[in-house]
Design a protein around this motif. Sequence first.
Motif, PDB file in Angstrom:
ATOM      1  N   THR A  93       4.560   7.162   7.489  1.00 14.18           N
ATOM      2  CA  THR A  93       3.390   7.094   6.373  1.00 14.18           C
ATOM      3  C   THR A  93       1.889   7.495   7.307  1.00 14.18           C
ATOM      4  O   THR A  93       1.302   8.201   6.590  1.00 14.18           O
ATOM      5  CB  THR A  93       3.152   5.644   6.007  1.00 14.18           C
ATOM      6  N   ALA A  94       1.885   7.280   8.381  1.00 14.20           N
ATOM      7  CA  ALA A  94       0.682   7.554   8.986  1.00 14.20           C
ATOM      8  C   ALA A  94       0.546   9.091   9.089  1.00 14.20           C
ATOM      9  O   ALA A  94      -0.289   9.803   8.904  1.00 14.20           O
ATOM     10  CB  ALA A  94       0.662   6.844  10.436  1.00 14.20           C
ATOM     11  N   SER A  95       1.925   9.658   9.750  1.00 14.91           N
ATOM     12  CA  SER A  95       1.992  11.026   9.800  1.00 14.91           C
ATOM     13  C   SER A  95       1.736  12.027   8.406  1.00 14.91           C
ATOM     14  O   SER A  95       0.948  12.855   8.370  1.00 14.91           O
ATOM     15  CB  SER A  95       3.509  11.440  10.152  1.00 14.91           C
ATOM     16  N   ASP A  96       2.199  11.194   7.269  1.00 18.18           N
ATOM     17  CA  ASP A  96       1.791  11.994   6.071  1.00 18.18           C
ATOM     18  C   ASP A  96       0.219  12.003   5.635  1.00 18.18           C
ATOM     19  O   ASP A  96      -0.235  12.729   5.186  1.00 18.18           O
ATOM     20  CB  ASP A  96       2.508  10.982   4.778  1.00 18.18           C
ATOM     21  N   ALA A  97      -0.480  10.762   6.246  1.00 17.63           N
ATOM     22  CA  ALA A  97      -1.706  10.766   6.165  1.00 17.63           C
ATOM     23  C   ALA A  97      -2.429  11.946   6.894  1.00 17.63           C
ATOM     24  O   ALA A  97      -3.713  12.213   6.605  1.00 17.63           O
ATOM     25  CB  ALA A  97      -2.321   9.449   6.176  1.00 17.63           C
ATOM     26  N   VAL A  98      -1.907  12.012   8.280  1.00 23.64           N
ATOM     27  CA  VAL A  98      -2.459  13.068   8.946  1.00 23.64           C
ATOM     28  C   VAL A  98      -2.490  14.254   8.241  1.00 23.64           C
ATOM     29  O   VAL A  98      -3.310  15.244   8.442  1.00 23.64           O
ATOM     30  CB  VAL A  98      -1.655  13.067  10.424  1.00 23.64           C
ATOM     31  N   ALA A  99      -1.251  14.731   7.680  1.00 28.62           N
ATOM     32  CA  ALA A  99      -0.966  16.022   6.839  1.00 28.62           C
ATOM     33  C   ALA A  99      -2.211  16.120   5.750  1.00 28.62           C
ATOM     34  O   ALA A  99      -2.683  17.067   5.631  1.00 28.62           O
ATOM     35  CB  ALA A  99       0.194  16.138   6.526  1.00 28.62           C
ATOM     36  N   VAL A 113       0.838  -1.067   0.126  1.00 29.90           N
ATOM     37  CA  VAL A 113       0.014   0.012   0.093  1.00 29.90           C
ATOM     38  C   VAL A 113       0.784   1.313   0.085  1.00 29.90           C
ATOM     39  O   VAL A 113       0.557   2.201  -0.769  1.00 29.90           O
ATOM     40  CB  VAL A 113      -0.792   0.031   1.098  1.00 29.90           C
ATOM     41  N   SER A 114       1.937   1.264   0.804  1.00 23.76           N
ATOM     42  CA  SER A 114       2.915   2.316   0.956  1.00 23.76           C
ATOM     43  C   SER A 114       3.296   2.473  -0.375  1.00 23.76           C
ATOM     44  O   SER A 114       3.729   3.949  -0.907  1.00 23.76           O
ATOM     45  CB  SER A 114       3.792   2.293   1.865  1.00 23.76           C
ATOM     46  N   THR A 115       3.863   1.570  -1.147  1.00 27.66           N
ATOM     47  CA  THR A 115       4.405   1.684  -2.513  1.00 27.66           C
ATOM     48  C   THR A 115       3.789   2.120  -3.455  1.00 27.66           C
ATOM     49  O   THR A 115       4.201   2.849  -4.245  1.00 27.66           O
ATOM     50  CB  THR A 115       5.247   0.288  -2.681  1.00 27.66           C
ATOM     51  N   HIS A 116       2.449   1.701  -3.395  1.00 21.35           N
ATOM     52  CA  HIS A 116       1.707   1.818  -4.884  1.00 21.35           C
ATOM     53  C   HIS A 116       0.397   2.787  -4.616  1.00 21.35           C
ATOM     54  O   HIS A 116       0.134   3.307  -5.417  1.00 21.35           O
ATOM     55  CB  HIS A 116       1.117   0.256  -5.204  1.00 21.35           C
ATOM     56  N   LEU A 117      -0.172   2.826  -3.515  1.00 22.93           N
ATOM     57  CA  LEU A 117      -1.336   3.542  -3.187  1.00 22.93           C
ATOM     58  C   LEU A 117      -1.063   4.812  -2.314  1.00 22.93           C
ATOM     59  O   LEU A 117      -2.075   5.541  -2.008  1.00 22.93           O
ATOM     60  CB  LEU A 117      -2.316   2.735  -2.592  1.00 22.93           C
ATOM     61  N   HIS A 118       0.211   5.153  -2.048  1.00 23.29           N
ATOM     62  CA  HIS A 118       0.467   6.134  -1.241  1.00 23.29           C
ATOM     63  C   HIS A 118       1.118   7.296  -2.088  1.00 23.29           C
ATOM     64  O   HIS A 118       1.902   7.058  -2.841  1.00 23.29           O
ATOM     65  CB  HIS A 118       1.574   5.980   0.010  1.00 23.29           C
ATOM     66  N   ASP A 119       0.399   8.572  -1.786  1.00 24.52           N
ATOM     67  CA  ASP A 119       0.905   9.542  -2.705  1.00 24.52           C
ATOM     68  C   ASP A 119       2.078  10.231  -1.857  1.00 24.52           C
ATOM     69  O   ASP A 119       1.982  10.891  -0.878  1.00 24.52           O
ATOM     70  CB  ASP A 119      -0.314  10.621  -2.766  1.00 24.52           C
ATOM     71  N   ASP A 120       3.385  10.226  -2.345  1.00 25.66           N
ATOM     72  CA  ASP A 120       4.486  10.450  -1.884  1.00 25.66           C
ATOM     73  C   ASP A 120       4.512  12.112  -1.633  1.00 25.66           C
ATOM     74  O   ASP A 120       5.197  12.653  -0.696  1.00 25.66           O
ATOM     75  CB  ASP A 120       5.699  10.018  -2.263  1.00 25.66           C
TER      76      ASP A 120
END
Length: 551
Positions: free
Chosen positions: A248-254, A193-200
């Motif tokens: 990764t969770a912190s990125d989602a918080v943002a 999920v982090s590699t493919h579905l996460h917007d970096d």
Amino acid sequence: MNETHVEWREWGSAAFREAAETDRPVLLALTATWCADCHEMDARTYGEPRIAANVNEGFVPVRVDVDRHPRVRERYNMGGFPSTVFVTPDGELLTGAGYLGPDGMRQVLESVRTMWADKGDDAGRVPRALAGDLPPSGELTAAIEEHLAGQLEVQFDSEHAGWGDDAKFPLARTIEFALKRERSQARRTLDAVSTHLHDDVGGGFFRYAGTRAWEDVHHEQTIDVNAATLRAFANAYLYTGEPAYAETASDAVAFLTEDLWTGVGVGGSIGPGEGRAYYASDAEGRAEMADPRYDYTLLAGGNALAADALLTYAAYTDDERAREYAERILDLLRDELVDPETGTVTRFRTGDATGEVDVLEDAARVVAAFVRAQGVLGEGIDVARAVADRAIDVLHADGSFLDGPANGPGLLDRPFRPLDTNVEMADALYSLSLATGEERYAAVARETAESFAGAYERYGVQIASYGGLVARLLHGSPAVHVATPPGSDLHRAAWRVADHEKVVVPNAHLADAPGGRTLDRDTAVVALHGETSEPARTPDELLSRVAETVE
């Protein structure tokens, strides 16, 4: 999305009355702001003047936003969006399809016209799920959890991670179930999920990938997917201590508190914009492109899920931003969408538009969010109790929950008992029981779980959370009663107990602890299935008490 030549009506009784009075079928167009194919169908199909004229002449066209109307979505979804659905004036199904280009639409319109001329209302049918039959009930046994844990292994994709051999979704609740039972599978899936579905760049999560290998990513970003996946990454950090999961969770918080933030809460979604080109670009490149479509609708269930996820992350990391924005969301819910006195939850309010009340999905998530708020912030249990009491009173019938009041246009008057949302509500009620000591909530949770137990062998990984619910009901979940206010070392240690299903009760010195113990100030006890530990005075002692109680 409404700029077509079709004369769209709003979802409601008036459209169905018009269909009955003019003897025409209803055309339901199920769409969403984030749905790229929906916008394309508007432009290519409904934007074609001759098709629009045909629709306007022979049908009563109704456009339905599936995020605002989840009960309509569940009854008429043709497997994705857009869904193009033809129904009788009573709401019974004639036929349906997904995306239709101009040629396909012409053929379907002609086919439905002929069907209607030949058979009229008699051509309609009620889907089996709405026939009114109760789900098969049964006894809760360990075999249910064992079956669903086994399905993790049966359906796991050992080559690409995730479950299944087709499109890959985050399946956040399945990941949380696996974190306690097949952690390597959960971790591999989170990594995928982090590699493919996460917007970096933006930090959010995309809705799904269209292939087994996590390719053909669909770039829409919805509040539900992002909140649930944020919580799954936070829980992975709880179990493993791996900084990558917290990052990764912190990125989602943002993402939730910046990109989707409306000023008072979290909006519903961001559409795919210019698709792959946009999301393949860095921040500077994106700034030169057209912005994606934003839906700023404040949905009660989505915001409750976001508050739950933000509080979960804050509890494990002491992140002040997550805590602050969770509190702002809870204020929004109390001020605009939840009546704390009656427990009534309104799906959304925007301008002059107001959504349905007493939707099960919303109620379940609001209960869960305010139970979490009580555990993290020390307040919220009264709202959780009020919403739970109303849901039980209005929606619980014959052993399980309806997805909403059995009334309304179309097929909304047909009772529907979705398993996944029943699990959400039962899980929230069980946590509420642990937080309040009120057994009646656990009794309703157990009755609800039993109402679906007779068919457990048919369930796959998509509903693995049912196995987690049954395990909690059979074996209990730790409840950590802390005789300190939130924020103390003991309270923070309680939240770091490596069990994402635990319940934390701060300020426990205000009431007797389970088992008849009276807590001294600055102590904590662990309660599990009627057993209560000796008091702990330090975080290390508390962890020892947990180990002694859970073993």
